[in-house]
Design a protein around this motif. Structure first.
Motif, PDB file in Angstrom:
ATOM      1  N   LEU A 211      25.040  -5.119  -4.816  1.00  0.00           N
ATOM      2  CA  LEU A 211      24.846  -4.950  -3.505  1.00  0.00           C
ATOM      3  C   LEU A 211      25.822  -5.882  -2.639  1.00  0.00           C
ATOM      4  O   LEU A 211      26.458  -5.291  -1.728  1.00  0.00           O
ATOM      5  CB  LEU A 211      23.311  -4.494  -2.961  1.00  0.00           C
ATOM      6  CG  LEU A 211      23.001  -3.994  -1.611  1.00  0.00           C
ATOM      7  CD1 LEU A 211      21.621  -3.592  -1.534  1.00  0.00           C
ATOM      8  CD2 LEU A 211      23.272  -4.835  -0.368  1.00  0.00           C
ATOM      9  N   PHE A 212      25.385  -6.942  -2.593  1.00  0.00           N
ATOM     10  CA  PHE A 212      26.004  -8.235  -1.808  1.00  0.00           C
ATOM     11  C   PHE A 212      27.653  -8.085  -2.022  1.00  0.00           C
ATOM     12  O   PHE A 212      28.405  -8.327  -1.036  1.00  0.00           O
ATOM     13  CB  PHE A 212      25.204  -9.288  -2.065  1.00  0.00           C
ATOM     14  CG  PHE A 212      24.007  -9.358  -1.351  1.00  0.00           C
ATOM     15  CD1 PHE A 212      23.785  -9.350   0.004  1.00  0.00           C
ATOM     16  CD2 PHE A 212      22.769  -9.403  -2.150  1.00  0.00           C
ATOM     17  CE1 PHE A 212      22.789  -9.336   0.599  1.00  0.00           C
ATOM     18  CE2 PHE A 212      21.601  -9.386  -1.377  1.00  0.00           C
ATOM     19  CZ  PHE A 212      21.581  -9.507  -0.221  1.00  0.00           C
ATOM     20  N   GLY A 213      28.055  -7.869  -3.551  1.00  0.00           N
ATOM     21  CA  GLY A 213      29.286  -7.957  -3.688  1.00  0.00           C
ATOM     22  C   GLY A 213      30.147  -6.802  -2.906  1.00  0.00           C
ATOM     23  O   GLY A 213      31.266  -7.065  -2.381  1.00  0.00           O
ATOM     24  N   ALA A 214      29.488  -5.618  -3.211  1.00  0.00           N
ATOM     25  CA  ALA A 214      30.188  -4.325  -2.638  1.00  0.00           C
ATOM     26  C   ALA A 214      30.070  -4.336  -1.060  1.00  0.00           C
ATOM     27  O   ALA A 214      30.909  -3.812  -0.477  1.00  0.00           O
ATOM     28  CB  ALA A 214      29.562  -2.974  -3.082  1.00  0.00           C
ATOM     29  N   ALA A 215      28.967  -4.825  -0.449  1.00  0.00           N
ATOM     30  CA  ALA A 215      29.119  -4.971   1.085  1.00  0.00           C
ATOM     31  C   ALA A 215      30.087  -6.098   1.447  1.00  0.00           C
ATOM     32  O   ALA A 215      30.873  -5.760   2.503  1.00  0.00           O
ATOM     33  CB  ALA A 215      27.742  -5.420   1.413  1.00  0.00           C
ATOM     34  N   ALA A 216      30.383  -7.009   0.692  1.00  0.00           N
ATOM     35  CA  ALA A 216      31.216  -8.222   1.362  1.00  0.00           C
ATOM     36  C   ALA A 216      32.465  -7.512   0.971  1.00  0.00           C
ATOM     37  O   ALA A 216      33.378  -7.669   1.956  1.00  0.00           O
ATOM     38  CB  ALA A 216      30.965  -9.358   0.416  1.00  0.00           C
ATOM     39  N   ALA A 217      32.922  -6.834  -0.145  1.00  0.00           N
ATOM     40  CA  ALA A 217      34.194  -6.330  -0.477  1.00  0.00           C
ATOM     41  C   ALA A 217      34.427  -5.061   0.740  1.00  0.00           C
ATOM     42  O   ALA A 217      35.629  -5.113   1.104  1.00  0.00           O
ATOM     43  CB  ALA A 217      34.282  -5.847  -1.562  1.00  0.00           C
ATOM     44  N   GLY A 218      33.535  -4.407   1.145  1.00  0.00           N
ATOM     45  CA  GLY A 218      33.526  -3.258   1.790  1.00  0.00           C
ATOM     46  C   GLY A 218      34.015  -3.812   3.342  1.00  0.00           C
ATOM     47  O   GLY A 218      34.910  -3.403   4.146  1.00  0.00           O
ATOM     48  N   CYS A 219      33.247  -4.910   3.724  1.00  0.00           N
ATOM     49  CA  CYS A 219      33.682  -5.408   4.971  1.00  0.00           C
ATOM     50  C   CYS A 219      34.904  -5.987   5.030  1.00  0.00           C
ATOM     51  O   CYS A 219      35.631  -5.798   6.215  1.00  0.00           O
ATOM     52  CB  CYS A 219      32.590  -6.520   5.332  1.00  0.00           C
ATOM     53  SG  CYS A 219      32.725  -7.323   6.809  1.00  0.00           S
ATOM     54  N   ALA A 220      35.502  -6.738   3.924  1.00  0.00           N
ATOM     55  CA  ALA A 220      36.822  -7.105   4.075  1.00  0.00           C
ATOM     56  C   ALA A 220      37.911  -5.813   4.241  1.00  0.00           C
ATOM     57  O   ALA A 220      38.962  -6.113   4.990  1.00  0.00           O
ATOM     58  CB  ALA A 220      37.087  -8.043   2.730  1.00  0.00           C
ATOM     59  N   LEU A 221      37.496  -4.969   3.587  1.00  0.00           N
ATOM     60  CA  LEU A 221      38.450  -3.939   3.307  1.00  0.00           C
ATOM     61  C   LEU A 221      38.499  -3.073   4.573  1.00  0.00           C
ATOM     62  O   LEU A 221      39.638  -2.716   5.089  1.00  0.00           O
ATOM     63  CB  LEU A 221      37.925  -2.844   2.320  1.00  0.00           C
ATOM     64  CG  LEU A 221      38.297  -3.073   0.874  1.00  0.00           C
ATOM     65  CD1 LEU A 221      37.773  -2.244  -0.231  1.00  0.00           C
ATOM     66  CD2 LEU A 221      39.964  -2.811   0.606  1.00  0.00           C
ATOM     67  N   LEU A 222      37.240  -2.966   5.368  1.00  0.00           N
ATOM     68  CA  LEU A 222      37.103  -2.189   6.770  1.00  0.00           C
ATOM     69  C   LEU A 222      37.957  -3.031   7.729  1.00  0.00           C
ATOM     70  O   LEU A 222      38.435  -2.523   8.664  1.00  0.00           O
ATOM     71  CB  LEU A 222      35.783  -1.959   6.875  1.00  0.00           C
ATOM     72  CG  LEU A 222      35.107  -0.894   6.213  1.00  0.00           C
ATOM     73  CD1 LEU A 222      33.546  -0.782   6.356  1.00  0.00           C
ATOM     74  CD2 LEU A 222      35.698   0.528   6.481  1.00  0.00           C
ATOM     75  N   TRP A 223      37.627  -4.484   7.430  1.00  0.00           N
ATOM     76  CA  TRP A 223      38.444  -5.269   8.674  1.00  0.00           C
ATOM     77  C   TRP A 223      39.843  -5.317   8.454  1.00  0.00           C
ATOM     78  O   TRP A 223      40.534  -5.065   9.400  1.00  0.00           O
ATOM     79  CB  TRP A 223      37.779  -6.665   8.375  1.00  0.00           C
ATOM     80  CG  TRP A 223      38.373  -7.774   9.377  1.00  0.00           C
ATOM     81  CD1 TRP A 223      39.276  -8.682   9.001  1.00  0.00           C
ATOM     82  CD2 TRP A 223      38.197  -7.907  10.624  1.00  0.00           C
ATOM     83  NE1 TRP A 223      39.669  -9.250  10.163  1.00  0.00           N
ATOM     84  CE2 TRP A 223      38.870  -8.813  11.161  1.00  0.00           C
ATOM     85  CE3 TRP A 223      37.198  -7.411  11.505  1.00  0.00           C
ATOM     86  CZ2 TRP A 223      38.984  -9.189  12.434  1.00  0.00           C
ATOM     87  CZ3 TRP A 223      37.494  -7.472  13.036  1.00  0.00           C
ATOM     88  CH2 TRP A 223      38.219  -8.472  13.474  1.00  0.00           C
TER      89      TRP A 223
END
Lengths: 250, 225
Positions: A211-223
């Motif tokens: 969960l934390f990995g996917a959230a961090a990756a998603g945040c970076a991708l969305l940014w």
């Protein structure tokens, strides 16, 4: 010049709650603004000036776009200007001049301030176990500010007429605009880990790490992909990958 | 789920869809409200709050300004709660999110269609509007609101239909790991959307410090619990 002793501001305010009901790509909020302004123009007709009334109604429904909660300022100001015998050109210029400032002020005060602050507090309340109380608190607190802002805007517009720019320099508006950014950042910042803890309570071990990995990756991708990638698209893509992985990894 | 409950959800979803833009923008369209009331209607407040929080996080990715096209998460959350209802705890999160995100996308597209239809209606009577016909003006406005209500009802119906299909045909067939993975994906995407969306508004100025302070405070509070 026609005097307007008791303007039907209440009726206009009620109609302002529907101001975006006829939002369209032709006149944006124009039709709704015209509908809200119409009760304030009836005096013109009662005074036997039907042509002035009809012309003012037509002008009121022209293109307009601003923050919906602050449209009342333009409605009141334009109606007052019509009563004070302003020329059609002056009224049109007044409406055009108000679009930008009312849009940016409302976005800053409400969409990027009051709304995320109060909804962030609701998230914190739910995460801390307040349940439905947090939701009711959000609705009451948010709408006290919402209705007060709509009422103030309409009254200020009517009071100032063509000199309505003065209303936008009220100290309380300046203070609220200055505080809205930091307050939003602080409250939503606090709501994020609490909401994460609340939603992730049922996950353990590998699921939490993932969960934390996917959230961090998603945040970076969305940014980095802003403008192209949205939260909705990322969510759908991630769910599709998860569904596929779930079928394979039985 | 009984037909009566579905009808209540449809009415609620329609009101929520109307509130987003048309009438009265009192924020019952916010997912946290839409979801919790949908949960209460189903007698499952916990699921309603959970999906409400999830979609409220997705909502932070959206700034509803002007002519920008954005997803509609209110009726979507109602459909998501309907999907997740009766699935214990986190099991319903993933499937609810799937139905909700698809419904949210449909809702966003439907708003564009309605806005174009209203623009055509305005163009058709432009001459009479320029003549200052107040009755026509009000009729045009009321018709447009009715059009938006129909749109909201259609989106909610589509969402509830999708929820029914997912509940009946997919919910029982997924292995436990698959259900967990879907839940993890839903929560991770929501957190990512909320964080990135908030950061876009906060920017790199002084407010970033307040945001970091908020995260630190919230983390400590979450840890203490």
């Amino acid at each position: 010049m026609t005097s307007a002793p008791r303007p039907p501001l209440g009726r206009s305010l009620l109609r302002l709650f529907t101001v975006q009901g006829s939002w369209n790509y032709e006149r944006l909020q124009g039709i709704g603004v015209g509908v809200a302004e119409e009760p304030l123009l009836r005096d013109l007709q009662a005074a036997g000036n039907g042509a002035a009334y009809r012309a003012a109604v037509a002008r009121g429904a022209h293109f307009f776009n601003a923050h919906p909660y602050l449209c009342g300022l333009a409605v009141g100001a334009a109606a007052r200007a019509e009563h004070e015998g302003a020329t059609p050109n002056q009224v049109e210029r007044l409406r055009s001049a108000l679009c930008g400032p009312l849009g940016s002020l409302g976005d800053r005060l409400v969409w990027a301030g009051w709304l995320p602050v109060t909804s962030g507090l609701a998230l914190i309340g739910v995460a801390l176990g307040l349940g439905m109380g947090a939701i009711l608190g959000f609705l009451v607190v948010y709408n006290v500010g919402h209705v007060a802002l709509r009422w103030w805007a309409l009254r200020a517009g009517w009071a100032h007429g063509v000199r309505v720019a003065a209303a936008l320099h009220q100290p309380f508006l300046q203070r609220a605009a200055a505080w809205s950014g930091p307050a939003m950042a602080l409250v939503v910042g606090a709501a994020l880990p609490l909401s994460t803890g609340y939603l992730a309570a049922g996950f353990t071990g590998w699921a939490r790490g993932l969960l934390f990995g996917a959230a961090a990756a998603g945040c970076a991708l969305l940014w980095w992909g802003r403008g192209r990638l949205t939260g909705l698209r990322y969510g759908l893509a991630l769910l599709a990958v998860a569904a596929l992985a779930g079928w394979v990894w039985r | 789920m009984t037909l009566e409950l579905q009808a209540f959800l449809l009415v609620w979803g329609t009101l929520v869809g109307l509130d987003l833009v048309s009438v009265p923008q009192m924020m019952i369209a916010r997912p946290i409200v839409a979801g919790s009331v949908a949960g209460a209607i189903l007698g499952d407040l916990a699921t309603g709050l959970q999906l409400g929080v999830l979609f409220e996080l997705f909502q932070y990715d959206v700034m509803p300004m002007g002519a920008v096209r954005y997803p509609e998460y209110g009726p979507a959350t109602v459909a998501a709660v309907s999907t997740a209802h009766a699935a214990a705890g986190t099991l319903g999160l993933g499937l609810g999110a799937l139905v909700g995100l698809v419904t949210g996308m449909l809702g966003g597209m439907s708003m564009s269609v309605v806005r174009r239809a209203t623009a055509r209606a305005v163009q058709a009577v432009a001459g009479r509007l320029e003549a200052g016909d107040a009755h026509l003006l009000v009729r045009l406005h009321v018709t447009a609101i009715a059009r938006d209500a129909l749109r909201a009802a259609a989106v909610t119906t589509a969402g509830l239909g999708l929820a029914q299909v997912v509940r009946v045909y997919f919910a029982g067939t997924l292995p436990l790991r698959g259900v967990t993975l879907l839940g993890v994906a839903a929560v991770a995407a929501a957190i990512a959307a909320a964080t990135a969306g908030t950061l876009r508004v906060v920017g790199r100025g002084a407010n970033l410090g307040w945001f970091v302070a908020g995260i630190a405070g919230g983390t400590v509070l979450a840890w203490l619990r």
